[in-house]
Design a protein around this motif. Structure first.
Motif, PDB file in Angstrom:
ATOM      1  N   PHE A 263       0.923  -1.337  -0.077  1.00 22.63           N
ATOM      2  CA  PHE A 263      -0.019  -0.138  -0.049  1.00 22.63           C
ATOM      3  C   PHE A 263       0.877   1.224   0.252  1.00 22.63           C
ATOM      4  O   PHE A 263       0.714   2.279  -0.767  1.00 22.63           O
ATOM      5  CB  PHE A 263      -0.889   0.147   1.219  1.00 22.63           C
ATOM      6  N   GLU A 264       2.057   1.036   0.831  1.00 19.85           N
ATOM      7  CA  GLU A 264       2.886   2.478   0.758  1.00 19.85           C
ATOM      8  C   GLU A 264       3.611   2.602  -0.366  1.00 19.85           C
ATOM      9  O   GLU A 264       3.797   3.832  -0.890  1.00 19.85           O
ATOM     10  CB  GLU A 264       3.791   2.426   2.062  1.00 19.85           C
ATOM     11  N   ILE A 265       4.079   1.719  -1.106  1.00 25.55           N
ATOM     12  CA  ILE A 265       4.530   1.560  -2.373  1.00 25.55           C
ATOM     13  C   ILE A 265       3.549   2.452  -3.375  1.00 25.55           C
ATOM     14  O   ILE A 265       4.202   3.148  -4.172  1.00 25.55           O
ATOM     15  CB  ILE A 265       5.293   0.445  -2.777  1.00 25.55           C
ATOM     16  N   GLU A 266       2.343   1.893  -3.316  1.00 27.14           N
ATOM     17  CA  GLU A 266       1.485   2.452  -4.235  1.00 27.14           C
ATOM     18  C   GLU A 266       1.077   4.036  -3.910  1.00 27.14           C
ATOM     19  O   GLU A 266       1.120   4.733  -5.029  1.00 27.14           O
ATOM     20  CB  GLU A 266       0.151   1.439  -4.311  1.00 27.14           C
ATOM     21  N   ILE A 267       1.446   4.248  -2.920  1.00 32.13           N
ATOM     22  CA  ILE A 267       0.963   5.872  -2.321  1.00 32.13           C
ATOM     23  C   ILE A 267       2.140   6.461  -2.886  1.00 32.13           C
ATOM     24  O   ILE A 267       2.019   7.567  -3.558  1.00 32.13           O
ATOM     25  CB  ILE A 267       0.539   5.805  -0.838  1.00 32.13           C
ATOM     26  N   GLU A 268       3.419   5.930  -2.640  1.00 35.98           N
ATOM     27  CA  GLU A 268       4.589   6.711  -2.893  1.00 35.98           C
ATOM     28  C   GLU A 268       4.647   6.811  -4.590  1.00 35.98           C
ATOM     29  O   GLU A 268       5.180   7.608  -4.940  1.00 35.98           O
ATOM     30  CB  GLU A 268       5.971   5.742  -2.550  1.00 35.98           C
ATOM     31  N   ARG A 269       4.138   5.849  -5.416  1.00 43.51           N
ATOM     32  CA  ARG A 269       4.347   5.658  -6.785  1.00 43.51           C
ATOM     33  C   ARG A 269       3.207   6.979  -7.407  1.00 43.51           C
ATOM     34  O   ARG A 269       3.652   7.581  -8.158  1.00 43.51           O
ATOM     35  CB  ARG A 269       3.755   4.558  -7.084  1.00 43.51           C
ATOM     36  N   THR A 270       2.239   6.981  -6.583  1.00 43.64           N
ATOM     37  CA  THR A 270       0.990   7.739  -7.183  1.00 43.64           C
ATOM     38  C   THR A 270       1.710   9.450  -6.838  1.00 43.64           C
ATOM     39  O   THR A 270       1.541  10.052  -7.743  1.00 43.64           O
ATOM     40  CB  THR A 270      -0.201   7.824  -6.175  1.00 43.64           C
ATOM     41  N   ILE A 271       2.355   9.484  -5.692  1.00 44.65           N
ATOM     42  CA  ILE A 271       2.930  10.955  -5.492  1.00 44.65           C
ATOM     43  C   ILE A 271       4.063  11.157  -6.257  1.00 44.65           C
ATOM     44  O   ILE A 271       4.293  12.180  -6.700  1.00 44.65           O
ATOM     45  CB  ILE A 271       3.514  10.937  -3.893  1.00 44.65           C
TER      46      ILE A 271
END
Length: 139
Positions: free
Chosen positions: A58-66
């Motif tokens: 989940f955190e990787i996906e959030i980082e990728r989005t940002i």
């Protein structure tokens, strides 16, 4: 000086033997309880690893989005958006709560394992003491 007869000594030996047998049942049960608790901790460790992997994804996906967002100009905006996305992601929040619950359960199980090991050590010492008393009576 008291005179101890054979019958008195025999009854004392029988008494100590019966006490020893009662303690032996505890000695026999504790190793299995220790093993069961160890397996429980092992299973909890596996679940914790799985939930941590889920949280990390989940955190990787959030980082990728940002990282691919063109609207963000500086680190302050990125950190703010990351915090907002973490708070709004219900699946991530559920995973974090589940991780916390598993961690607490693992800590409690670890305490229980320590208690079982200590009880086993005490039971062994008590059994040795009873054996020594029985042998001293028989001598």
């Amino acid at each position: 000086m008291a005179i101890v007869t054979y019958g008195d000594r025999l009854s004392q030996i029988i008494l100590f033997t019966s006490i020893l047998k009662m303690n032996t049942s505890t000695l026999n049960r504790l190793p299995q309880a220790i093993a069961d608790q160890s397996y429980k901790i092992l299973a909890l460790d596996k679940k914790i690893r799985e939930v941590r992997e889920t949280v990390a994804s989940f955190e990787i996906e959030i980082e990728r989005t940002i990282a691919f967002s063109q609207d963000l100009k500086n680190d302050s905006q990125r950190k703010s958006l990351k915090s907002q996305m973490i708070l709004e992601n219900e699946a991530l929040q559920d995973s974090l709560k589940h991780l916390q619950a598993l961690t607490t359960e693992r800590e409690e199980s670890s305490i229980e394992l320590t208690l079982l090991r200590d009880r086993f050590a005490i039971a062994k010492l008590e059994a040795r003491e009873r054996i020594a008393k029985t042998e001293s009576l028989a001598a």
